[in-house]
Enzyme design. Structure first.
Site, PDB file in Angstrom:
ATOM      1  N   SER A   1     -32.505   5.509  18.927  1.00 56.22           N
ATOM      2  CA  SER A   1     -32.347   6.030  17.572  1.00 56.22           C
ATOM      3  C   SER A   1     -33.093   5.182  16.558  1.00 56.22           C
ATOM      4  O   SER A   1     -33.738   5.699  15.639  1.00 56.22           O
ATOM      5  CB  SER A   1     -30.858   6.095  17.205  1.00 56.22           C
ATOM      6  OG  SER A   1     -30.165   6.971  18.061  1.00 56.22           O
TER       7      SER A   1
ATOM      8  N   ARG B   1     -36.651   6.433  14.622  1.00 58.98           N
ATOM      9  CA  ARG B   1     -36.647   6.418  13.160  1.00 58.98           C
ATOM     10  C   ARG B   1     -37.682   5.434  12.641  1.00 58.98           C
ATOM     11  O   ARG B   1     -38.393   5.701  11.671  1.00 58.98           O
ATOM     12  CB  ARG B   1     -35.247   6.063  12.632  1.00 58.98           C
ATOM     13  CG  ARG B   1     -34.249   7.211  12.709  1.00 58.98           C
ATOM     14  CD  ARG B   1     -32.821   6.717  12.495  1.00 58.98           C
ATOM     15  NE  ARG B   1     -31.862   7.818  12.388  1.00 58.98           N
ATOM     16  CZ  ARG B   1     -31.394   8.503  13.440  1.00 58.98           C
ATOM     17  NH1 ARG B   1     -31.799   8.197  14.665  1.00 58.98           N
ATOM     18  NH2 ARG B   1     -30.517   9.481  13.268  1.00 58.98           N
TER      19      ARG B   1
ATOM     20  N   ARG C   1     -31.962  24.667  21.980  1.00 57.81           N
ATOM     21  CA  ARG C   1     -31.294  23.732  21.069  1.00 57.81           C
ATOM     22  C   ARG C   1     -31.559  24.140  19.617  1.00 57.81           C
ATOM     23  O   ARG C   1     -32.674  24.514  19.253  1.00 57.81           O
ATOM     24  CB  ARG C   1     -31.745  22.306  21.341  1.00 57.81           C
ATOM     25  CG  ARG C   1     -31.435  21.864  22.765  1.00 57.81           C
ATOM     26  CD  ARG C   1     -31.740  20.396  22.993  1.00 57.81           C
ATOM     27  NE  ARG C   1     -30.852  19.534  22.231  1.00 57.81           N
ATOM     28  CZ  ARG C   1     -30.947  18.200  22.237  1.00 57.81           C
ATOM     29  NH1 ARG C   1     -31.905  17.611  22.947  1.00 57.81           N
ATOM     30  NH2 ARG C   1     -30.107  17.472  21.542  1.00 57.81           N
TER      31      ARG C   1
ATOM     32  N   GLN D   1     -28.768  15.316  12.905  1.00 58.63           N
ATOM     33  CA  GLN D   1     -30.216  15.123  12.882  1.00 58.63           C
ATOM     34  C   GLN D   1     -30.900  16.041  11.881  1.00 58.63           C
ATOM     35  O   GLN D   1     -31.998  15.730  11.403  1.00 58.63           O
ATOM     36  CB  GLN D   1     -30.803  15.340  14.276  1.00 58.63           C
ATOM     37  CG  GLN D   1     -30.451  14.228  15.257  1.00 58.63           C
ATOM     38  CD  GLN D   1     -30.968  14.495  16.658  1.00 58.63           C
ATOM     39  OE1 GLN D   1     -31.449  15.584  16.958  1.00 58.63           O
ATOM     40  NE2 GLN D   1     -30.843  13.508  17.529  1.00 58.63           N
TER      41      GLN D   1
ATOM     42  N   GLU E   1     -21.918  11.155  21.192  1.00 56.41           N
ATOM     43  CA  GLU E   1     -22.766  10.809  22.335  1.00 56.41           C
ATOM     44  C   GLU E   1     -22.049   9.915  23.347  1.00 56.41           C
ATOM     45  O   GLU E   1     -22.474   9.798  24.500  1.00 56.41           O
ATOM     46  CB  GLU E   1     -24.038  10.114  21.854  1.00 56.41           C
ATOM     47  CG  GLU E   1     -23.814   8.748  21.227  1.00 56.41           C
ATOM     48  CD  GLU E   1     -25.042   8.270  20.477  1.00 56.41           C
ATOM     49  OE1 GLU E   1     -25.498   7.157  20.767  1.00 56.41           O
ATOM     50  OE2 GLU E   1     -25.541   9.012  19.604  1.00 56.41           O
TER      51      GLU E   1
ATOM     52  N   HIS F   1     -26.108  19.999  23.094  1.00 56.52           N
ATOM     53  CA  HIS F   1     -26.923  18.808  23.367  1.00 56.52           C
ATOM     54  C   HIS F   1     -27.865  19.059  24.539  1.00 56.52           C
ATOM     55  O   HIS F   1     -28.247  20.197  24.807  1.00 56.52           O
ATOM     56  CB  HIS F   1     -26.014  17.605  23.595  1.00 56.52           C
ATOM     57  CG  HIS F   1     -25.598  16.925  22.331  1.00 56.52           C
ATOM     58  ND1 HIS F   1     -25.590  15.556  22.167  1.00 56.52           N
ATOM     59  CD2 HIS F   1     -25.194  17.432  21.141  1.00 56.52           C
ATOM     60  CE1 HIS F   1     -25.197  15.249  20.944  1.00 56.52           C
ATOM     61  NE2 HIS F   1     -24.945  16.377  20.305  1.00 56.52           N
TER      62      HIS F   1
END
Length: 454
Positions: free
Chosen positions: A31, A35, A141, A189, A339, A366
């Site tokens: 993550s 980013r 998704r 997200q 998660e 997911h």
């Protein structure tokens, strides 16, 4: 859920005959890495990412940015002060050199939510068309909130009305930006995607969430924290702003020298090993302050029967987690840390009392439908798991060996491995899917167990 017609090899999950005693160095956070790559690509000057995660998801992100014109050079940094050495922590480093974004370009998102959601806003700033495609599961998704929001902000996107991949963003070199409403109930997200590029929009961006729930808030906090670290002005609900509204002002982003934290969510199976076997696992470089959702494992796994403590070493702070060999059931709202659900469910299936995991209906969207997958796979090993409207109810039962299918989901593979510690004869189908975020997991797992009498 669908399985491939070509069946991958089965991996015998190691069974632990004794307590685990190990130190496990966990690779960098996916993550933070992804980013960091986006923010560095949009910055006004070059920057560094040190100790980035090299996994399928992060390499897809790097390759996508390269396709749009960003320079990303891979090197090895050194903590040495010798002439010519790059300052900073030792290990791999990526030098990110921003450039004018351009098309035509093609982006392979694989099945990476961060790539498929974070990069369409970036592509609106490119001069030319950028096509997005990916694995078959990526078509299923949700992406509609990002697509609709970008259109409302002035972007032109062709998706044939699907609201999902594949799609083409026709970048005009800039985006007007401004205020937009989105429903981020399916994924935080969606919010992060707009915020990360917002400083480069002509008017900045104001994102207003209008859905009934907002999962995985720590990931939005991570986005805000990293934006501020890059010099962006961000107003958010956490600091007295309007509820469910985030504002990023237009302005230049700074090139940072960022050292990526270990991925605390990927530390989960190793901490679980200590809990399940009554052993002790130490994870170096565990940050004392972090926005990573995985930090919640300290409290969650302590509540399930273990204990943890920080220790200062010459290299930094480490976390040691100790299990007693007894696992207690829990009643948890995991909406902010969804998660972690697969690993928690695996541990709960080995507990001495029932567990209820709530607030994670979004996991059905997911990498696979994680709630259905966990229910099916644990039950086929003799478990008793029931899906609820927003989670799972788990009643521990004696489990037996068998094939644990992963559905190309890395967290399903690690969940099955956790169960395999206490249940002889568990075989993981397609353990290689762990390369999505945790490269070389099978070797790390067997190395951890080397002293436990496998």
């Amino acid at each position: 859920m669908t399985e491939s017609s070509v069946q991958p090899a089965l991996w015998p999950a190691p069974y632990a005959n004794g307590a685990v005693e190990a130190t496990v160095t966990v690779p960098g956070s996916k993550s933070v890495t992804n980013r960091g790559l986006v923010l560095a690509a949009l910055a006004a000057e070059p920057g560094w990412l040190r100790r980035p995660l090299r996994s399928r998801d992060t390499l897809l992100m790097a390759d996508a940015l390269r396709a749009m014109g960003v320079g990303i050079e891979e090197t090895v940094s050194s903590s040495s002060s010798a002439a010519g050495a790059v300052p900073g922590p030792s290990g791999e480093a990526w030098r990110v050199i921003p450039s004018g974004l351009h098309g035509p370009a093609t982006v392979d998102v694989g099945n990476a939510g961060t790539v498929m959601r974070f990069l369409p806003p970036v592509a609106t700033l490119a001069d030319g068309a950028v096509r997005f495609d990916g694995d078959p599961r990526s078509y299923q998704r949700p992406l509609h909130s990002v697509i609709n929001a970008l259109r409302a902000l002035g972007a032109r996107i062709d998706d044939d009305g699907r609201g999902s991949l594949p799609l083409t963003v026709h970048g005009g070199g800039a985006l007007e930006g401004g205020s937009v409403e989105i429903d981020a109930s399916a994924s935080s997200q969606f919010v992060s995607a707009l915020l990360l590029s917002g400083a480069r929009f002509n008017q900045g961006v104001e994102v207003r969430h209008v859905g009934s729930v907002l999962p995985s808030l720590p990931h939005i906090r991570m986005t805000v924290d990293m934006l501020r670290g890059a010099g962006a002005q961000v107003d958010e609900p956490e600091t007295g702003g309007e509820p469910n509204v985030w504002r990023v002002s237009a302005g230049a982003l700074l090139g940072r020298d960022l050292t990526v934290e270990p991925d605390l969510s990927n530390a989960q199976p190793f901490l679980a090993a200590a809990l399940v076997t009554g052993g002790r696992v130490t994870v170096p470089d565990w940050p004392e302050r972090t926005t990573q959702p995985g930090d919640a494992l300290r409290e969650i796994f302590t509540g399930m029967g273990g204990s943890c403590e920080f220790a200062e070493t010459a290299e930094g702070t480490s976390l040691t987690f100790t299990g007693t060999g007894r696992i207690h059931g829990v009643d948890l709202d995991l909406s902010e840390v969804g998660e972690l659900t697969p690993g928690i469910a695996a541990v709960a299936a080995l507990a001495d009392s029932p567990s209820t995991l709530r607030g994670v209906a979004h996991l059905r969207l997911h990498e696979t439908d994680r709630l259905a997958a966990l229910t099916k796979e644990i039950n086929e090993l003799g478990g008793d798991v029931t899906e609820t409207a927003d989670g799972l109810h788990i009643r521990p039962r004696p489990l037996h060996g068998g094939v644990f299918h992963t559905y190309d989901d890395h967290r399903m593979a690690t969940a099955g491995s956790i169960i395999g510690l206490a249940v002889n004869g568990v075989e993981i189908e397609n353990v290689a899917t762990t390369a999505k975020t945790l490269p070389d997991f099978p070797r790390m797992w067997t190395d951890m167990l080397a002293g436990a009498g496998v």
